[in-house]
Design a protein around this motif. Sequence first.
Motif, PDB file in Angstrom:
ATOM      1  N   ALA A  78       4.209  -3.884 -13.031  1.00  0.00           N
ATOM      2  CA  ALA A  78       3.061  -3.196 -12.049  1.00  0.00           C
ATOM      3  C   ALA A  78       2.770  -1.793 -11.455  1.00  0.00           C
ATOM      4  O   ALA A  78       2.075  -1.003 -11.656  1.00  0.00           O
ATOM      5  CB  ALA A  78       2.462  -4.474 -10.887  1.00  0.00           C
ATOM      6  N   LEU A  79       4.459  -1.674 -11.026  1.00  0.00           N
ATOM      7  CA  LEU A  79       4.572  -0.143 -10.915  1.00  0.00           C
ATOM      8  C   LEU A  79       4.067   0.992 -12.145  1.00  0.00           C
ATOM      9  O   LEU A  79       3.425   1.932 -11.485  1.00  0.00           O
ATOM     10  CB  LEU A  79       5.407   0.596  -9.978  1.00  0.00           C
ATOM     11  N   TYR A  93      -0.496  -0.222 -13.234  1.00  0.00           N
ATOM     12  CA  TYR A  93      -1.463  -0.361 -12.889  1.00  0.00           C
ATOM     13  C   TYR A  93      -0.977   0.355 -11.823  1.00  0.00           C
ATOM     14  O   TYR A  93      -0.416   1.092 -10.503  1.00  0.00           O
ATOM     15  CB  TYR A  93      -1.537  -1.417 -11.608  1.00  0.00           C
ATOM     16  N   ARG A  94      -2.196   1.696 -12.149  1.00  0.00           N
ATOM     17  CA  ARG A  94      -2.303   3.152 -11.322  1.00  0.00           C
ATOM     18  C   ARG A  94      -2.734   2.607  -9.687  1.00  0.00           C
ATOM     19  O   ARG A  94      -2.334   4.081  -8.891  1.00  0.00           O
ATOM     20  CB  ARG A  94      -3.313   4.058 -11.697  1.00  0.00           C
ATOM     21  N   ARG A  95      -4.211   2.421  -9.756  1.00  0.00           N
ATOM     22  CA  ARG A  95      -4.310   2.285  -8.707  1.00  0.00           C
ATOM     23  C   ARG A  95      -4.706   0.863  -8.204  1.00  0.00           C
ATOM     24  O   ARG A  95      -4.981   0.193  -8.727  1.00  0.00           O
ATOM     25  CB  ARG A  95      -5.882   2.899  -8.541  1.00  0.00           C
ATOM     26  N   PHE A  96      -3.704  -0.038  -7.048  1.00  0.00           N
ATOM     27  CA  PHE A  96      -4.245  -1.518  -6.428  1.00  0.00           C
ATOM     28  C   PHE A  96      -4.154  -0.652  -5.328  1.00  0.00           C
ATOM     29  O   PHE A  96      -3.554  -0.513  -4.772  1.00  0.00           O
ATOM     30  CB  PHE A  96      -3.809  -2.548  -7.258  1.00  0.00           C
ATOM     31  N   ARG A  97      -4.840  -1.701  -4.455  1.00  0.00           N
ATOM     32  CA  ARG A  97      -4.852  -1.796  -3.059  1.00  0.00           C
ATOM     33  C   ARG A  97      -3.121  -2.031  -1.913  1.00  0.00           C
ATOM     34  O   ARG A  97      -3.052  -3.172  -3.192  1.00  0.00           O
ATOM     35  CB  ARG A  97      -6.271  -3.032  -2.207  1.00  0.00           C
ATOM     36  N   GLY A  98      -2.841  -1.513  -1.483  1.00  0.00           N
ATOM     37  CA  GLY A  98      -1.705  -1.314  -1.111  1.00  0.00           C
ATOM     38  C   GLY A  98      -0.829  -1.247  -1.670  1.00  0.00           C
ATOM     39  O   GLY A  98       0.809  -1.250  -2.159  1.00  0.00           O
ATOM     40  N   ARG A  99      -0.850  -0.068  -3.223  1.00  0.00           N
ATOM     41  CA  ARG A  99       0.677   0.367  -3.657  1.00  0.00           C
ATOM     42  C   ARG A  99       0.846   0.949  -2.968  1.00  0.00           C
ATOM     43  O   ARG A  99       2.421   0.856  -3.892  1.00  0.00           O
ATOM     44  CB  ARG A  99      -0.535   1.160  -5.057  1.00  0.00           C
ATOM     45  N   ALA A 100       0.947   1.796  -2.623  1.00  0.00           N
ATOM     46  CA  ALA A 100       1.050   2.859  -1.602  1.00  0.00           C
ATOM     47  C   ALA A 100       3.036   1.700  -0.946  1.00  0.00           C
ATOM     48  O   ALA A 100       4.269   1.496  -0.795  1.00  0.00           O
ATOM     49  CB  ALA A 100       0.868   3.654  -0.908  1.00  0.00           C
ATOM     50  N   LEU A 101       2.793   0.768  -0.015  1.00  0.00           N
ATOM     51  CA  LEU A 101       3.297  -0.430   0.589  1.00  0.00           C
ATOM     52  C   LEU A 101       4.179  -0.966   0.214  1.00  0.00           C
ATOM     53  O   LEU A 101       5.669  -1.661  -0.537  1.00  0.00           O
ATOM     54  CB  LEU A 101       2.213  -1.498   1.280  1.00  0.00           C
ATOM     55  N   PHE A 102       3.580  -1.262  -1.709  1.00  0.00           N
ATOM     56  CA  PHE A 102       3.586  -1.791  -2.959  1.00  0.00           C
ATOM     57  C   PHE A 102       5.184  -1.058  -3.637  1.00  0.00           C
ATOM     58  O   PHE A 102       6.373  -1.888  -3.346  1.00  0.00           O
ATOM     59  CB  PHE A 102       3.298  -2.418  -4.243  1.00  0.00           C
TER      60      PHE A 102
END
Lengths: 268, 290
Positions: free
Chosen positions: A86-87, A90-99
Motif C-alpha cells: 500500500a505504501l 498507493y500514492r494518495r489515500f485518506r490517512g496515508r500520513a497516519l498509516f
Amino acid sequence: MINRLSPFLAVMLVVGYAFLYGPIASLVVYSFNASRLVTVWAGFSTHWYVELMHNEAIQRAALISLEIAVIAATGALLLGTAAGYALQRYRRFRGRALFGTLAIAPLVLPEVITGLSLLLLFVALEQAVGWPQGRGVPTIAIAHITLGTAYVAVVVEARLAAFDRSLEEAALDLGARPFKVFLVITLPLIAPALAAGWLLAFTLSLDDLVIASFTSGPSSTTLPMVIFSSVRLGVSPQINALATLFLVTVAVLVTLAGRLMNRPEPKS
Amino acid sequence: MSAAMRRRAVLALPYAWLTLFFLVPFMIVLKISLAESVIGIPPYTALLATDGWQLHVSGESYRRLASDDLYALAYLNAIKFAGVSTVFCLLLGYPLAYGIVRAPRRWRSLLLLLVILPFWTSFLIRVYAWIGLLSGNGVINNTLLALGLVHQPLTLLNNAFAIYVGIVYSYLPFMVLPLYAQLEKLDPALLEAAADLGCRPWRAFCRVTLPLSLPGIAAGALLVFIPAVGEFVIPDLLGGPNTLMIGKVLWDEFFANHDWPMAASVAVAMLAVLILPMGFIRRLLQGETA
C-alpha cells in the motif's frame, strides 16, 4: 586513483570488524571452557553443552519462544506485505500520513513504550470485552506481530520500489486480473524480500526481552526472559553455550537468506 | 472489483491492526497516566466514574514527574548517554561505511553482510558478551594484567563507560547501513573533478563527500539515538544497579513499584521528547515515497 581504499580506511575496517566480532568470538571460545569461571581458561570441554541439554527450564522456554516466533513472523509477513504494498503503490489515500507513521513507528520506538502501551491495552480490553483472559502466548504473539509488521513493510516497500513494473503492466494489458497479476508476477518477484522479512520478524520475536516481559503471563516465560534472569545473577557458561548454538543457527539461516536475496531476478 | 475497493481490501487489515495495537494503546497510556495509583486489579482509578459522567483526572503522577529530581536526572542522563553514543557510533561507523564503499567490488557484499550479521544474532546475548569482557576478572582485565600494562584490574563494568560501549556496540549496524546506502550513491566523478581542480583529498572529503552524505548521517544518527534513549537492557546489565536512565526508571516503576500511572506518565514524557526525531526519521526513510 580516487576510488581506492586509503590506508586509513583499511585500518578502520579492521578496527570496526574486530570491534563487532571480538565479543562474539570470546563468547564462543569460553563456551568450550572447562572452568565454571567464564574468564579463566581451564582446557577444552563440551561440558556446558551437555548441561544445557539437561536444562528443562531453558528447553521449555525455547519451545514457547519458537512457537511465538513462528506465529509472529507469519502474521507480520501478511500484514507487513499489505502495508508495504500500500505504501509503495498507493500514492494518495485518506490517512496515508497516519498509516505511514503507524507502519514505521514500531521500528524506532523504545521497546519499553511499546511493551507498556500494549500491556495496558490488553488489560483495558479484558475489562471491557473479557478478552484476552490473562496474558500469555497469544498476547506476546500479537505484540510481536505489531513489531514485525513494521520491519516487513520496510523490506517489502524497498523491494517493490526497486523492481521493474513493466511486467505487471504487460500482464494487465494482456487481460489478467489484478489479483492474478499479484499472485503470478508480483509475488514471485518479491519472494526474496518476503523470505528476508519473515526471517527478520522471526529473529526479532525470538530475541525480544522487553516487550515480551510486559505482555507475558505466568505460564509463558520466553527464552530471552530466562536468559535475562540468569545473566542478572552473573555470567554462566551455559548461556555461552546457548549463545554459540544460536549464532551457528543464525549464520546458517542468514547464509541461506543471502543466497535467496542475491539470486538474480529471472529473465522472462 | 474496482480499483478503489481493491485498495480498501489491501489497506483494511494492516490499517485496522496497527490502529488497534499501536495507536489505541497510546490513547490508553495517556488515559492511565492521568489516573491515580491504587492497590487493586487493575492498579489504577477509572477516569470516568461509574455513577455519572464526571471526569476524575489526576495530575498526581505528572506532578511527581516534575517535582522529583530523580526523573529529570534520568531523562537528562538518557539523552546524554544516547547522544554521546550516537556521536561515537558516527565516528566509528562513517569510516567503516566509507571503507566498505571503497573496498574492491567483490568484497563489498560480504563486508556488508558482516555488518548486518550481528544484528540478526541475539541483542541480549551480545550485551551479555560484554559482561565477560569487561568484568573485574574479565578477558580485557586479564589480558592487561598479563601484559603488565596495569597492576590491578580496572573498573570497566557497572559504570557509564560500560553503557557507552554497550550502546555503540549494539547500535553500530544501524549507523553503518544508512551511511553505506548514501555513500554508495555518491558519484566518484565529483571527487575526480575536485582532484583535477587541485583540491586535496581531505578538503574534497569535507567539501564534497561529507555534505552529500548528510541524509545518511541524519538517518543513522536518529536510528541510533531514538531507541537508545529508551534503552533498558544495556543500562540494566552493564550500568550497574544505580544507573539512572529513563527506560530503566519506567521498567522499575512498572515491575518493582507496580505504579502503572507513574510508568505511563514517564512513557508519555519520553514520547514527547522523541516525537520530533521520530517525525524526521519517517521523512528520511519514506522520503522517496512520501
